[in-house]
Design a protein around this motif. Structure first.
Motif: not given
Length: 156
Positions: A76-77, A116-119, A149-154
């Motif tokens: 993940s990134w 996925r947008l992190l919240e 915005r921060l996203f986690r890529l899996v």
């Protein structure tokens, strides 16, 4: 040789924010293409990926070179939609909100990912991690009123 701290200081400036979005992605795309995915120029200072997302309106593939924060799990990134501290969210973030299935080119390999947008607290923890990894992100956030915005890529 230019040190990391010097690069961080320069990349925190408003002047860099005006020039970098026009120069760095173009150079990254060209070098990445010429080396058949083996080299990403900006990754010499900060890890990076080429994100291939689907255009929110066009439905066409969009390739965007981005800095990333690779996670310890190796699968993940984190992607930070800082836009170099400029107003407005970068287009790739909207594309991921509409079409979260994407792919990245990471160290010469194409990897399918889900974004996925992190919240909430998860975002807060990821933000602390991103700023520890690359301190200029804090300067970018200070310059804008929007929440970056921060996203986690899996990997899928």
């Amino acid at each position: 040789m230019i040190g990391v701290r010097t690069v961080q200081k320069v990349s925190s400036t408003r002047g860099f924010a005006k020039v970098a979005p026009h120069v760095i992605p173009a150079l990254d795309r060209a070098v990445h293409r010429l080396t058949r995915g083996r080299v990403l120029l900006s990754a010499q200072m900060l890890p990076g990926v080429i994100l291939t997302s689907t255009g929110a309106r066009s439905g066409l593939p969009r390739r965007t070179p981005l800095a990333c924060v690779p996670q310890a799990d190796g699968r993940s990134w984190l992607l930070v939609g800082s836009n170099f501290g400029r107003p407005g969210h970068p287009a790739w973030t909207h594309n991921l909100l509409v079409h979260p299935d994407a792919s990245i080119s990471w160290k010469g390999r194409d990897i399918p990912v889900a974004a996925r947008l992190l919240e909430g607290e998860e975002r807060a923890a990821a933000w602390r991690s991103a700023v520890a990894f690359w301190p200029p992100y804090a300067a970018y956030q200070e310059r804008v009123t929007r929440e970056i915005r921060l996203f986690r890529l899996v990997t899928r």
